[in-house]
Scaffold this motif. Structure first.
Motif, mmCIF file in Angstrom:
data_model
loop_
_atom_site.group_PDB
_atom_site.id
_atom_site.type_symbol
_atom_site.label_atom_id
_atom_site.label_comp_id
_atom_site.label_asym_id
_atom_site.label_seq_id
_atom_site.Cartn_x
_atom_site.Cartn_y
_atom_site.Cartn_z
ATOM 1 N N ARG A 152 36.302 49.222 46.416
ATOM 2 C CA ARG A 152 36.413 47.812 46.834
ATOM 3 C C ARG A 152 37.323 47.041 45.875
ATOM 4 N N LEU A 153 37.354 47.444 44.601
ATOM 5 C CA LEU A 153 38.165 46.714 43.614
ATOM 6 C C LEU A 153 39.606 47.221 43.540
ATOM 7 N N VAL A 154 39.786 48.550 43.503
ATOM 8 C CA VAL A 154 41.154 49.064 43.258
ATOM 9 C C VAL A 154 41.768 49.714 44.493
ATOM 10 N N GLY A 155 41.014 49.781 45.597
ATOM 11 C CA GLY A 155 41.520 50.439 46.804
ATOM 12 C C GLY A 155 41.020 51.884 46.883
ATOM 13 N N ILE A 156 40.950 52.376 48.124
ATOM 14 C CA ILE A 156 40.341 53.693 48.356
ATOM 15 C C ILE A 156 41.141 54.819 47.694
ATOM 16 N N ALA A 174 44.682 50.175 33.524
ATOM 17 C CA ALA A 174 43.516 49.551 34.176
ATOM 18 C C ALA A 174 43.880 48.133 34.627
ATOM 19 N N TYR A 175 44.662 47.453 33.804
ATOM 20 C CA TYR A 175 45.117 46.091 34.163
ATOM 21 C C TYR A 175 46.041 46.160 35.385
ATOM 22 N N ARG A 176 46.947 47.148 35.361
ATOM 23 C CA ARG A 176 47.938 47.266 36.439
ATOM 24 C C ARG A 176 47.270 47.501 37.803
ATOM 25 N N ILE A 177 46.165 48.280 37.806
ATOM 26 C CA ILE A 177 45.530 48.599 39.090
ATOM 27 C C ILE A 177 44.414 47.601 39.450
ATOM 28 N N GLY A 178 44.227 46.581 38.617
ATOM 29 C CA GLY A 178 43.262 45.536 38.966
ATOM 30 C C GLY A 178 41.847 45.784 38.477
ATOM 31 N N LEU A 179 41.713 46.830 37.649
ATOM 32 C CA LEU A 179 40.381 47.125 37.096
ATOM 33 C C LEU A 179 40.071 46.169 35.944
ATOM 34 N N LEU A 180 41.114 45.728 35.250
ATOM 35 C CA LEU A 180 40.946 44.729 34.189
ATOM 36 C C LEU A 180 41.657 43.439 34.603
ATOM 37 N N ASN A 181 41.045 42.306 34.281
ATOM 38 C CA ASN A 181 41.695 41.008 34.537
ATOM 39 C C ASN A 181 42.686 40.680 33.441
ATOM 40 N N LYS A 182 42.430 41.232 32.223
ATOM 41 C CA LYS A 182 43.239 40.843 31.068
ATOM 42 C C LYS A 182 43.062 41.893 29.979
ATOM 43 N N VAL A 183 44.121 42.137 29.189
ATOM 44 C CA VAL A 183 44.016 43.046 28.036
ATOM 45 C C VAL A 183 44.298 42.237 26.783
ATOM 46 N N VAL A 184 43.452 42.396 25.755
ATOM 47 C CA VAL A 184 43.617 41.623 24.524
ATOM 48 C C VAL A 184 43.478 42.539 23.313
ATOM 49 N N ALA A 185 43.883 42.045 22.136
ATOM 50 C CA ALA A 185 43.760 42.837 20.908
ATOM 51 C C ALA A 185 42.276 43.128 20.641
ATOM 52 N N VAL A 186 42.017 44.286 20.033
ATOM 53 C CA VAL A 186 40.631 44.716 19.780
ATOM 54 C C VAL A 186 39.847 43.614 19.057
ATOM 55 N N GLU A 187 40.469 43.064 17.985
ATOM 56 C CA GLU A 187 39.729 42.097 17.165
ATOM 57 C C GLU A 187 39.559 40.744 17.857
ATOM 58 N N ALA A 188 40.312 40.520 18.953
ATOM 59 C CA ALA A 188 40.237 39.217 19.642
ATOM 60 C C ALA A 188 39.326 39.256 20.868
ATOM 61 N N LEU A 189 38.750 40.441 21.144
ATOM 62 C CA LEU A 189 38.055 40.620 22.434
ATOM 63 C C LEU A 189 36.978 39.568 22.697
ATOM 64 N N LEU A 190 36.064 39.399 21.749
ATOM 65 C CA LEU A 190 34.941 38.490 22.016
ATOM 66 C C LEU A 190 35.412 37.039 22.118
ATOM 67 N N LYS A 213 28.474 33.416 45.381
ATOM 68 C CA LYS A 213 27.653 33.850 46.514
ATOM 69 C C LYS A 213 28.532 34.071 47.747
ATOM 70 N N ALA A 214 29.460 33.145 47.995
ATOM 71 C CA ALA A 214 30.318 33.266 49.180
ATOM 72 C C ALA A 214 31.196 34.518 49.089
ATOM 73 N N ILE A 215 31.743 34.776 47.901
ATOM 74 C CA ILE A 215 32.616 35.956 47.749
ATOM 75 C C ILE A 215 31.785 37.241 47.871
ATOM 76 N N ASN A 216 30.680 37.315 47.112
ATOM 77 C CA ASN A 216 29.877 38.547 47.117
ATOM 78 C C ASN A 216 29.315 38.856 48.500
ATOM 79 N N GLN A 217 28.716 37.850 49.126
ATOM 80 C CA GLN A 217 28.119 38.105 50.446
ATOM 81 C C GLN A 217 29.208 38.283 51.495
ATOM 82 N N GLY A 218 30.303 37.518 51.348
ATOM 83 C CA GLY A 218 31.409 37.616 52.301
ATOM 84 C C GLY A 218 32.041 39.000 52.317
ATOM 85 N N MET A 219 32.045 39.675 51.144
ATOM 86 C CA MET A 219 32.631 41.022 51.071
ATOM 87 C C MET A 219 31.846 42.031 51.913
ATOM 88 N N GLN A 220 30.616 41.681 52.272
ATOM 89 C CA GLN A 220 29.785 42.602 53.070
ATOM 90 C C GLN A 220 29.838 42.261 54.557
#
Ligand code: CAA
Length: 261
Positions: A152-156, A174-190, A213-220
């Protein structure tokens, strides 16, 4: 802060940080973690001080390296099914949590770890994040939602490739295929994850909750049913103080003060 045996839940300035805490086992998910996660999520759901939940793993090496293989090894077919049902129930509770959720992915997010991140609304990854669904190499299939949420996230096609090969995907890919929204430096993650949380928190809690709620339920649902649901949620929000305040603030050219009611 609430301390469970296998996780911690910190609460600070509207942000909850739930940390899976089994670093020697790379935060692998056993029965106890799943049960405690379920309790912790109930705590978050009913805590009005928490506006956004961040989910992460302790240490810098792993977010979560999967379900606990040592614990799963001796299970029979019935026990395997029950373990998968437990994981699916807990991750569905996370997915349907009232508040928006962000996975802060520090290192390995494999198997159940990738699935835990998939059950969050948004994923931010450190540069050392690595995703993968290695289950077929263990003679099983992903069991905590991977076969359903990953496509559902990255395609079949991409999901099938990842699941059949069991290959790890580095952060940039992972960012390129939409699995990650953003990539940041290790020490900056939090900090970067908190910055995203604070951006969300500027907006009305009920508007955010309704959108989720609209997005989650709408996806079904089919499109037309989803649009009906959207209109219902849209209309219901006109009965809230948040809608009155948000629109009044716009007209009066001031910052809105939302009160979650
Ligand atoms: N279950 C149980 N223990 C685990 C674990 C897991 N998923 N992942 C890591 N560990 C343990 C290791 O056994 C090791 O413990 P010991 O020192 O007692 O042997 C400790 O954590 C450190 O791990 P490694 O020594 O293996 O660390 P590494 O740097 O050499 O490798 C890794 C890191 C590549 C992540 C490797 O640990 C690994 O491949 N882990 C398993 C990943 C995996 O297959 N996950 C999927 C599990 S199945 C699943 O999740 C099913 C589902 O969908 C519900």
């Amino acid at each position: 802060m609430t301390t469970y045996n296998t996780l911690t839940l910190e609460k600070n300035e509207g942000i909850g940080i739930l940390t899976i805490n089994r670093p020697k086992m790379l935060n692998a998910l056993n029965q106890e973690v799943l049960e405690e996660l379920s309790f912790a999520l109930d705590e978050v759901e009913t805590d009005f001080s928490i506006r956004v939940l961040i989910v992460t793993g302790s240490g810098t090496k792993a977010f979560v390296a999967g379900a606990d293989i040592k614990e799963m090894k001796e299970k029979n077919a019935v026990e395997g099914r029950i373990f998968s049902s437990l994981g699916n129930a807990v991750f569905s509770k996370l997915e349907q949590l009232r508040q928006p959720t962000i996975a802060a992915v520090n290192g390995f997010a494999l198997g159940g770890g990738c699935e835990l991140a998939l059950a969050c609304d948004i994923r931010i990854g450190a540069e050392n994040a690595k995703f993968g669904q290695p289950e077929v190499g263990l003679g099983i299939v992903p069991g905590f939602g991977g076969t359903q949420r990953l496509p559902r996230l990255v395609g079949i096609g991409k999901a099938k490739e990842l699941i059949y090969t069991g290959a790890n995907v580095a952060a940039e890919e992972a960012y390129r295929i939409g699995l990650l929204n953003k990539v940041v430096a290790v020490e900056a993650l939090l900090e970067e994850t908190k910055t995203m949380a604070k951006k969300i928190m500027r907006n009305s809690p009920l508007g955010t909750e309704g959108s989720k709620k609209a997005i989650n339920q709408g996806m079904q649902m089919g499109l037309q049913q989803g649009l009906v649901l959207e209109s219902e949620i849209f209309g219901a929000l006109f009965a809230t103080e948040d809608q009155k305040e948000g629109m009044a603030a716009f007209v009066e050219k001031r910052k809105a003060q939302f009160e979650n009611k």
